[in-house]
Each structure stands twice: as structure tokens, then as C-alpha cells.
Design an enzyme around this catalytic site. Structure first.
Site, mmCIF file in Angstrom:
data_model
loop_
_atom_site.group_PDB
_atom_site.id
_atom_site.type_symbol
_atom_site.label_atom_id
_atom_site.label_comp_id
_atom_site.label_asym_id
_atom_site.label_seq_id
_atom_site.Cartn_x
_atom_site.Cartn_y
_atom_site.Cartn_z
ATOM 1 N N SER A 285 0.806 -1.237 0.000
ATOM 2 C CA SER A 285 0.000 0.000 0.000
ATOM 3 C C SER A 285 0.834 1.279 0.000
ATOM 4 O O SER A 285 0.261 2.359 -0.167
ATOM 5 C CB SER A 285 -0.937 0.020 1.202
ATOM 6 O OG SER A 285 -1.974 -0.899 1.014
ATOM 7 N N LYS B 225 0.266 3.341 -2.889
ATOM 8 C CA LYS B 225 -0.919 4.198 -2.987
ATOM 9 C C LYS B 225 -0.547 5.679 -2.860
ATOM 10 O O LYS B 225 -1.208 6.533 -3.438
ATOM 11 C CB LYS B 225 -1.941 3.811 -1.919
ATOM 12 C CG LYS B 225 -2.528 2.422 -2.165
ATOM 13 C CD LYS B 225 -3.398 1.944 -1.010
ATOM 14 C CE LYS B 225 -3.888 0.522 -1.285
ATOM 15 N NZ LYS B 225 -4.514 -0.113 -0.138
ATOM 16 N N TYR C 132 -3.833 -2.636 -10.108
ATOM 17 C CA TYR C 132 -3.712 -2.384 -8.668
ATOM 18 C C TYR C 132 -2.771 -3.407 -8.014
ATOM 19 O O TYR C 132 -1.853 -3.050 -7.270
ATOM 20 C CB TYR C 132 -5.115 -2.423 -8.033
ATOM 21 C CG TYR C 132 -5.116 -2.398 -6.532
ATOM 22 C CD1 TYR C 132 -4.968 -1.204 -5.826
ATOM 23 C CD2 TYR C 132 -5.261 -3.579 -5.802
ATOM 24 C CE1 TYR C 132 -4.966 -1.197 -4.437
ATOM 25 C CE2 TYR C 132 -5.264 -3.571 -4.413
ATOM 26 C CZ TYR C 132 -5.106 -2.386 -3.741
ATOM 27 O OH TYR C 132 -5.095 -2.375 -2.364
ATOM 28 N N TYR D 172 -4.442 3.880 8.193
ATOM 29 C CA TYR D 172 -5.797 3.344 8.403
ATOM 30 C C TYR D 172 -6.323 3.633 9.798
ATOM 31 O O TYR D 172 -6.201 4.755 10.279
ATOM 32 C CB TYR D 172 -5.817 1.834 8.064
ATOM 33 C CG TYR D 172 -5.105 1.568 6.777
ATOM 34 C CD1 TYR D 172 -5.638 2.033 5.576
ATOM 35 C CD2 TYR D 172 -3.872 0.931 6.736
ATOM 36 C CE1 TYR D 172 -4.967 1.841 4.383
ATOM 37 C CE2 TYR D 172 -3.199 0.738 5.539
ATOM 38 C CZ TYR D 172 -3.757 1.203 4.380
ATOM 39 O OH TYR D 172 -3.088 1.021 3.216
ATOM 40 N N VAL E 36 1.299 -3.756 3.770
ATOM 41 C CA VAL E 36 1.295 -5.048 4.463
ATOM 42 C C VAL E 36 2.540 -5.888 4.171
ATOM 43 O O VAL E 36 2.715 -6.952 4.769
ATOM 44 C CB VAL E 36 0.020 -5.898 4.199
ATOM 45 C CG1 VAL E 36 -1.199 -5.290 4.849
ATOM 46 C CG2 VAL E 36 -0.193 -6.132 2.723
HETATM 47 O O1 DON Z 1 -4.979 -4.776 -1.454
HETATM 48 C C1 DON Z 1 -4.364 -5.277 -0.527
HETATM 49 O O2 DON Z 1 -4.948 -5.824 0.407
HETATM 50 C C2 DON Z 1 -2.865 -5.202 -0.550
HETATM 51 N N1 DON Z 1 -2.367 -5.265 -1.885
HETATM 52 C C3 DON Z 1 -2.371 -3.934 0.059
HETATM 53 C C4 DON Z 1 -2.866 -3.697 1.462
HETATM 54 C C5 DON Z 1 -1.928 -2.928 2.292
HETATM 55 O O3 DON Z 1 -0.740 -2.867 2.067
HETATM 56 C C6 DON Z 1 -2.503 -2.321 3.504
HETATM 57 N N2 DON Z 1 -1.470 -1.683 4.291
HETATM 58 N N3 DON Z 1 -1.147 -1.678 5.411
#
Ligand code: DON
Length: 304
Positions: A63, A66, A188, A240, A258
């Protein structure tokens, strides 16, 4: 401030926390990372680059992509972007579905998954191959042309990405996704899969620390005001439902992933990247938060 000494001492102090986190397991390819890994790098606007731990090891930025995708797309698409995605903290997990239906398919902010999917949909309309455009930006801003997608991680996420597919299809039903949902998810997941190390990530964040002007590529990536806006959203939404705790403990705009990475920005001074794959219950790097807390507390540097 002796940055090298400070981050070396932080790496030593956070060692007991490494065992407390758990790598993300909902993307099976990420679950294989040992939580016993840590790296931290600081890139300063006066050209310094300091690193400690496994600073050459590339990890999946997830993320954190993003923040860069938003910067790239806001610069190209402008303020109209905010008609399709909000700017408020969600107080919910990053992959939550509940709020979206109450709020008619307009995601709370661009950093929860739903919001990032909308930004990616806009990016596809602006750049065509949005994930490759993001990869180019990250190559230029890190100064490292070898940065690339990890197709194994992207495929692993695609195979298990039912929540993101649900978010995409729901928003399509609300007319907030213009293109095809399958193509959207592919871009994405590819953007999330990009691998970088903390040195590369810290350098790539410098344009956010330098009011939009990149000292690495020489490009004006954002206007001064847009750089303020992205940093503000990182502070309020970048981690978040832990954004309040990060603001309280770290006091810097942050964006987590993540994969265990966190990018933190000290406007006017530096960009900081930490990585440790063990996550806390809210999906942020556990040792990464401990390290950033110690960095701003001991140095006395933060936005406050
Ligand atoms: O879409 C997802 O769930 C993962 N590709 C990215 C989520 C993420 O990194 C949330 N961050 N803490």
C-alpha cells in the site's frame, strides 16, 4: 543530529519487537517472509543517505504504492479526483466493505483499498498502463532502474483478492469505476507488488519532503500545495485505523504497506523508510512503528 548513530541504536532497540509481529498471510506469497528482519533508511534533502539493517533487501511495497499513485494521478488529473474519493479518515480496516455501501460507493479516502482502486481507475484513464507509469516514476525517483513488479506476489494476491474484487464490482455498480474491474485489479495488484529496499524508498519519498520538487530526478512532481495535500492525507489516513496512534507516537505523515514497509515524511528535511515484515493487528509493521516512534522522540523532529 548524528542520524547514522541514531538509526543504528534504534535497530538494536527494536530487536525484541521483531518476534511480536506476524507477516501478512492473506497474500500467501508474503506469509513466507521471516519477521526477524529489520531495515531503516533516512534520505535528507541535503543529499545524505543513511541506512541500517537489511537495507539492500527489496520487499513488496504494497500500500505504500498508494501514496505515489495518488501523487502521480493528482498531478495529472487535478482536483476533479476529489469528486470520486473523499479525504476523511475511515476509522475502519484498509479492506473494509461496510462503509462503502452506506456512502454510495464513494470511498472515504484514497489510501483504503476502495479509494486506491478509484485512484487506479482514474490513473488508467490518464496514463493507460498505470502500473508501468508508476514503476517509471519509482525508478526515476529512487534513481534505480532495476525496480520492478514482483509477478509472483501480484499473482498470489490476484488469486486471493476476493475482497478487492468485491470492492471494485460494488463501486462499478455505483458508477464510480469507469473501466473494467478485471483490468483495474490487475493494475492495482501489480502496483502493490513493486519491490524496493528502504534506501530506494527513502530516496523516492524526497519529492514529498521537498514540497513536490524532486532532488533526485529534478522534476516538479507536485505543486507545493499538492505536496501539502498528500502529506496531510498520509498523516490522517496513511495507516488506516491506526492513524491516530501514528500521529500521536510518530508525528509524521506516514504510509504503510502489508509487506511491512512504512514511508514517513518530515517536510522540508527528510524522508524515512523502515521495513520489518511482522505486522500488528491493524496491518502496520510492528517494529516499524516502534522504530519511527523512537526516531522522532529521540531526535525531537516531527511536524509538531
Ligand atoms: O490490497 C491489498 O490488500 C494489498 N495489496 C495492500 C494492502 C496494504 O498494504 C494495507 N497496508 N497496510
Amino acid at each position: 543530529m548524528d542520524i547514522q548513530n541514531l538509526i543504528d541504536s534504534i535497530a538494536h532497540d527494536v530487536a525484541p519487537y521483531l518476534a511480536q509481529g506476524r507477516p501478512a498471510d492473506y497474500i500467501p506469497a508474503l506469509a513466507q517472509e521471516s519477521p526477524q528482519q529489520f531495515a531503516m533508511a533516512v534520505a535528507t534533502l541535503d543529499g545524505g543517505l543513511y541506512a541500517t539493517g537489511l537495507a539492500d533487501k527489496r520487499f513488496s511495497i504494497q500500500s505504500i504504492s498508494k501514496a505515489f499513485m495518488l501523487a502521480h494521478t493528482l498531478q495529472r488529473h487535478g482536483e476533479a479526483l476529489w469528486q470520486r474519493v473523499g479525504k476523511e479518515p475511515s476509522g475502519n480496516p484498509f479492506n473494509s466493505l461496510v462503509q462503502l455501501e452506506y456512502e454510495h460507493g464513494i470511498p472515504r479516502n484514497p489510501f483504503i483499498n476502495a479509494g486506491a482502486l478509484v485512484v487506479t481507475d482514474i490513473a488508467i484513464s490518464e496514463f493507460g498502463d498505470s502500473s508501468s507509469a508508476l514503476r517509471s516514476l519509482l525508478r526515476e525517483e529512487s534513481g534505480e532502474p532495476a525496480i520492478d513488479f514482483d509477478y509472483v506476489i501480484a499473482a498470489s494476491e490476484a488469486e486471493h483478492g476476493h475482497r478487492n474484487a468485491a470492492l471494485g464490482h460494488f463501486m462499478k455498480s455505483c458508477n464510480n469505476i469507469n473501466g473494467g474491474v478485471d483490468q483495474l485489479l490487475a493494475h492495482y495488484f501489480r502496483a502493490c507488488s513493486i519491490r524496493m529496499n528502504v534506501r530506494e524508498l527513502a530516496r523516492a519519498g524526497l519529492f514529498l519532503a521537498n514540497h513536490g520538487a524532486s532532488p533526485v530526478s529534478g522534476q516538479q512532481r507536485l505543486s507545493r500545495s499538492q505536496a501539502k495535500q498528500i502529506n496531510a492525507i498520509m498523516l490522517t489516513c496513511g495507516t488506516y485505523d491506526a492513524a491516530g496512534e501514528f500521529a500521536y507516537r510518530v508525528g509524521l505523515p506516514c504510509k504503510s504497506g502489508v509487506g511491512g514497509g512504512i514511508l514517513a515524511i518530515l517536510p522540508g528535511k527528510m524522508s524515512i523508510a523502515v521495513w520489518s515484515p511482522g505486522l500488528d493487528a491493524r496491518g502496520n509493521s510492528l517494529a516499524g512503528l516502534e522504530a519511527l516512534d523512537r526516531f522522532t522522540t529521540r531526535s525531537g523532529e516531527s511536524v509538531f
